[in-house]
Each structure stands twice: as C-alpha cells, then as structure tokens.
Design a protein around this motif. Sequence first.
Motif, PDB file in Angstrom:
ATOM      1  N   LEU A 101       0.801  -1.222   0.000  1.00 32.15           N
ATOM      2  CA  LEU A 101       0.000   0.000   0.000  1.00 32.15           C
ATOM      3  C   LEU A 101       0.838   1.278   0.000  1.00 32.15           C
ATOM      4  N   GLN A 102       2.135   1.135   0.153  1.00 30.67           N
ATOM      5  CA  GLN A 102       3.014   2.308   0.107  1.00 30.67           C
ATOM      6  C   GLN A 102       3.337   2.724  -1.315  1.00 30.67           C
ATOM      7  N   ARG A 103       2.854   1.963  -2.286  1.00 28.31           N
ATOM      8  CA  ARG A 103       3.088   2.327  -3.682  1.00 28.31           C
ATOM      9  C   ARG A 103       1.842   2.061  -4.515  1.00 28.31           C
ATOM     10  N   ASP A 104       1.861   2.538  -5.706  1.00 27.98           N
ATOM     11  CA  ASP A 104       0.729   2.360  -6.622  1.00 27.98           C
ATOM     12  C   ASP A 104       0.842   0.977  -7.254  1.00 27.98           C
ATOM     13  N   ALA A 105       0.293  -0.015  -6.573  1.00 27.36           N
ATOM     14  CA  ALA A 105       0.505  -1.402  -6.997  1.00 27.36           C
ATOM     15  C   ALA A 105      -0.779  -2.202  -6.859  1.00 27.36           C
ATOM     16  N   LEU A 106      -1.825  -1.788  -7.561  1.00 25.47           N
ATOM     17  CA  LEU A 106      -3.103  -2.502  -7.492  1.00 25.47           C
ATOM     18  C   LEU A 106      -2.981  -3.951  -7.957  1.00 25.47           C
ATOM     19  N   PRO A 107      -2.242  -4.247  -9.042  1.00 24.02           N
ATOM     20  CA  PRO A 107      -2.102  -5.659  -9.452  1.00 24.02           C
ATOM     21  C   PRO A 107      -1.490  -6.524  -8.347  1.00 24.02           C
ATOM     22  N   LEU A 108      -0.494  -5.982  -7.639  1.00 23.71           N
ATOM     23  CA  LEU A 108       0.127  -6.746  -6.550  1.00 23.71           C
ATOM     24  C   LEU A 108      -0.855  -6.914  -5.392  1.00 23.71           C
ATOM     25  N   PHE A 109      -1.637  -5.890  -5.118  1.00 23.39           N
ATOM     26  CA  PHE A 109      -2.672  -5.957  -4.079  1.00 23.39           C
ATOM     27  C   PHE A 109      -3.656  -7.088  -4.400  1.00 23.39           C
ATOM     28  N   ASN A 110      -4.119  -7.136  -5.643  1.00 25.43           N
ATOM     29  CA  ASN A 110      -5.060  -8.189  -6.049  1.00 25.43           C
ATOM     30  C   ASN A 110      -4.407  -9.569  -6.002  1.00 25.43           C
ATOM     31  N   MET A 111      -3.126  -9.630  -6.360  1.00 30.69           N
ATOM     32  CA  MET A 111      -2.418 -10.908  -6.338  1.00 30.69           C
ATOM     33  C   MET A 111      -2.301 -11.436  -4.905  1.00 30.69           C
ATOM     34  N   LEU A 112      -2.044 -10.542  -3.967  1.00 30.24           N
ATOM     35  CA  LEU A 112      -1.961 -10.950  -2.560  1.00 30.24           C
ATOM     36  C   LEU A 112      -3.287 -11.516  -2.076  1.00 30.24           C
ATOM     37  N   ARG A 113      -4.386 -10.890  -2.490  1.00 31.16           N
ATOM     38  CA  ARG A 113      -5.706 -11.377  -2.075  1.00 31.16           C
ATOM     39  C   ARG A 113      -5.962 -12.784  -2.610  1.00 31.16           C
ATOM     40  N   VAL A 114      -5.505 -13.058  -3.816  1.00 32.65           N
ATOM     41  CA  VAL A 114      -5.700 -14.384  -4.401  1.00 32.65           C
ATOM     42  C   VAL A 114      -4.804 -15.401  -3.717  1.00 32.65           C
ATOM     43  N   ARG A 115      -3.539 -15.028  -3.541  1.00 29.90           N
ATOM     44  CA  ARG A 115      -2.562 -15.964  -2.979  1.00 29.90           C
ATOM     45  C   ARG A 115      -2.911 -16.362  -1.536  1.00 29.90           C
ATOM     46  N   TYR A 116      -3.402 -15.413  -0.767  1.00 27.12           N
ATOM     47  CA  TYR A 116      -3.694 -15.669   0.649  1.00 27.12           C
ATOM     48  C   TYR A 116      -5.191 -15.809   0.910  1.00 27.12           C
ATOM     49  N   LYS A 117      -5.930 -16.182  -0.144  1.00 24.86           N
ATOM     50  CA  LYS A 117      -7.388 -16.265  -0.030  1.00 24.86           C
ATOM     51  C   LYS A 117      -7.842 -17.184   1.103  1.00 24.86           C
ATOM     52  N   SER A 118      -7.189 -18.305   1.267  1.00 22.52           N
ATOM     53  CA  SER A 118      -7.640 -19.284   2.261  1.00 22.52           C
ATOM     54  C   SER A 118      -7.578 -18.729   3.682  1.00 22.52           C
ATOM     55  N   CYS A 119      -6.540 -17.966   4.000  1.00 21.47           N
ATOM     56  CA  CYS A 119      -6.467 -17.416   5.358  1.00 21.47           C
ATOM     57  C   CYS A 119      -7.330 -16.168   5.500  1.00 21.47           C
ATOM     58  N   ILE A 120      -7.490 -15.400   4.428  1.00 15.15           N
ATOM     59  CA  ILE A 120      -8.371 -14.227   4.480  1.00 15.15           C
ATOM     60  C   ILE A 120      -9.817 -14.664   4.690  1.00 15.15           C
ATOM     61  N   ASP A 121     -10.188 -15.775   4.063  1.00 16.67           N
ATOM     62  CA  ASP A 121     -11.571 -16.256   4.137  1.00 16.67           C
ATOM     63  C   ASP A 121     -11.938 -16.819   5.511  1.00 16.67           C
ATOM     64  N   ARG A 122     -10.986 -16.851   6.427  1.00 15.08           N
ATOM     65  CA  ARG A 122     -11.304 -17.326   7.775  1.00 15.08           C
ATOM     66  C   ARG A 122     -12.344 -16.432   8.454  1.00 15.08           C
ATOM     67  N   GLU A 123     -12.416 -15.171   8.035  1.00 16.59           N
ATOM     68  CA  GLU A 123     -13.415 -14.259   8.598  1.00 16.59           C
ATOM     69  C   GLU A 123     -13.938 -13.344   7.493  1.00 16.59           C
ATOM     70  N   PRO A 124     -15.241 -13.353   7.224  1.00 15.65           N
ATOM     71  CA  PRO A 124     -15.811 -12.527   6.149  1.00 15.65           C
ATOM     72  C   PRO A 124     -15.475 -11.041   6.284  1.00 15.65           C
ATOM     73  N   LEU A 125     -15.323 -10.562   7.506  1.00 14.43           N
ATOM     74  CA  LEU A 125     -15.047  -9.142   7.715  1.00 14.43           C
ATOM     75  C   LEU A 125     -13.747  -8.718   7.039  1.00 14.43           C
ATOM     76  N   LEU A 126     -12.764  -9.622   6.966  1.00 13.01           N
ATOM     77  CA  LEU A 126     -11.484  -9.262   6.357  1.00 13.01           C
ATOM     78  C   LEU A 126     -11.664  -8.880   4.894  1.00 13.01           C
ATOM     79  N   ASN A 127     -12.498  -9.617   4.176  1.00 18.51           N
ATOM     80  CA  ASN A 127     -12.749  -9.270   2.772  1.00 18.51           C
ATOM     81  C   ASN A 127     -13.482  -7.930   2.649  1.00 18.51           C
ATOM     82  N   GLU A 128     -14.407  -7.664   3.578  1.00 14.00           N
ATOM     83  CA  GLU A 128     -15.099  -6.376   3.561  1.00 14.00           C
ATOM     84  C   GLU A 128     -14.115  -5.234   3.793  1.00 14.00           C
ATOM     85  N   LEU A 129     -13.199  -5.429   4.738  1.00 17.67           N
ATOM     86  CA  LEU A 129     -12.201  -4.401   5.026  1.00 17.67           C
ATOM     87  C   LEU A 129     -11.267  -4.212   3.837  1.00 17.67           C
ATOM     88  N   LEU A 130     -10.911  -5.298   3.176  1.00 17.85           N
ATOM     89  CA  LEU A 130     -10.033  -5.191   2.003  1.00 17.85           C
ATOM     90  C   LEU A 130     -10.726  -4.462   0.859  1.00 17.85           C
TER      91      LEU A 130
END
Length: 324
Positions: free
Chosen positions: A267-296
């Motif tokens: 988030l310290q740089r203009d890197a939306l593709p990397l941001f989206n890639m992180l969400r995909v790569r770590y989807k399993s742990c992010i999905d542990r709580e629905p609120l995390l996806n809302e916050l993202l």
Amino acid sequence: MSRERTRRELPPVQEHIDKLKKVIDEGNYYGALQMYKSISARYVTAQRFSEALDVLFSGACLELEHGLVNCGADLAILFVDTLVKAKSTCNDETLDRIRCMFKLFPRVPVPPHLVDVSDDEDVHNLHESLGEARSRVENLTSFLRAAIKWSAECGGPKTGYPELHAMLADYLYTECPELDMVRISRHFVRAEDPEKFATMLINFMGRCYPGEDDLAIARAVLMYLSMGNMKDANMIMDEIKKQAETKHPEFSESDLIQFTSYLLETLQRDALPLFNMLRVRYKSCIDREPLLNELLDDIAEIFYGVQRNNPLEGMFGDILKMMG
C-alpha cells in the motif's frame, strides 16, 4: 403553566441536589432515581439545561458510588440526552464529567468459568456473577455509545471523541465475560492510541484460543487501513512484532500475519495488481473471517479508487460500525 412561570418557580438547583443526597444517604435509591428524573425534567422544560445537567450528574455519581449501577447508568444516559437537547458542544468541562461517571462504574473480576458442575452453589454463583457482569457492561456501553454519538454531532471528530472510544474499548476488554474482539477493535482504532491497542492484543494472545491471535491482529491492522490510517496500522504492527519477539516467537510464521505485512508494504506504492495478487494468494487465510474481505474492499477503494459492486455496502457498513 407557561415555560416562563416554570422558570421563575424552580428553586436554586443546589437545594434539590442537597435534598436528593439525603434521600440517597437514607438508602432510598430507587425513590431517589425517580426524583432525579422528574426534577431534571422540570429544569429541561424550563430550558434551564445547565441546572438539569447538575442534577443528573450529581445523581449518577451518587447512585454509582453506592453500587446502584442500573440507577446510575439511567441518570448518566439522561445526562447525555440532556446534552443533546441543550445542543451543548463537546468541551473539556463536559468531558471531565463523563470521565468522572465512567470511573465510578465498578470493575469486578469475573470468576473463572471452570467450576465444579456437580456443585449447585458454585454453578449458581457463577451464573449470577456472569449476569451481573453482562449487566454492568450493557449499562456502561449504552452510556458511552450515547456520549460518543453526542460528541460526534456536537463539535468533536466525526467518529466521536477518541478518549470515549478508548474508555469503552478498555471496559469491554477487561469486564465483558464474552470477549467480542471485533467490537473492541472498532472502538480501539478510533481511540488514537495504537500503543495501548498493541499491548491489549499482546495480552489477548496469551489468553485466546489457538487461531484467534493472528486473526485479531490482522483485523486490527486492516481496520486502521480501511480508515485510511496507514501511520497507526504500521505502528501497531511494529509494536506487536517488537513485543511478540520474546513472548510469542511463532507469531511471524502465520500466513495471515505474512499477508498483513506484505499488504502494508504494497500500500506504500501504486501497486493494485500486486494488491489483487496478494488477495488471491492468501485467499484461504483471508476467508477465515468474512469481515477481512469487507475491510479489504474498503482499502481497495481508499488506496486505489476501486469502486464497490454495491456502493450501499460501504454506507451500511459505516452505520453498523458507529452502532457497534
């Protein structure tokens, strides 16, 4: 009776305060409660708001000092309601009174839940203690939520005065029998005290169930980021890492903590593709709580201008956060 006549007929407020104190000292707490309500209402009707506030403040403090939490909370909430009616601005004098009432709410250690279930008296005492603790928390929460709303509408920050959020978060964490870390965190991120929040989270790591610790930390960081507060998000992460090095060395091995660390860097740089890639790569742990996806989703909107599929989601989310 006209309002002007009412104004003339009401005696000096100190006379009422002294008389009601005698009623309290005689042990007639519930009778005093009704008298505090009726007398303060007369001052409000006469638009003598300052005197109404004096009566309610005195009554709330006396009831709480005598351990009558329900009565004291009723008057404390009426105090805030009167601030709203008077359109009183958020100032140091009024905040001092709110602090004073807050400090009088009792803090009583809740007994451990591990009791001999074959002992009826132990079970009864535990249930009674837990019920009293819940009641104290509900009363304090109603009072401070009203105060936060008043401060947001009458001269304070739009999310409410930070110290009021800090008071409520601290009381919820130390006094609530069933910890609601989402609720606690929502107030802490508005308290402007990331160091204290970090200390609380470290404490939580030592008392929570396995798998709850990294979730609580990631949630806290994402909450700061969803408000656009990169400074405190980094501060709380750095502070937790520093404190966790000796107490919880396994902390940094969590996938969710790794994701959170990478997110802060991204988030310290203009890197939306990397941001989206992180969400995909770590989807399993992010999905542990629905609120995390809302916050993202909130973070994506704030940092990269990504619009939500349903713009009403953010609006309703903000309303729910204020109610929490």
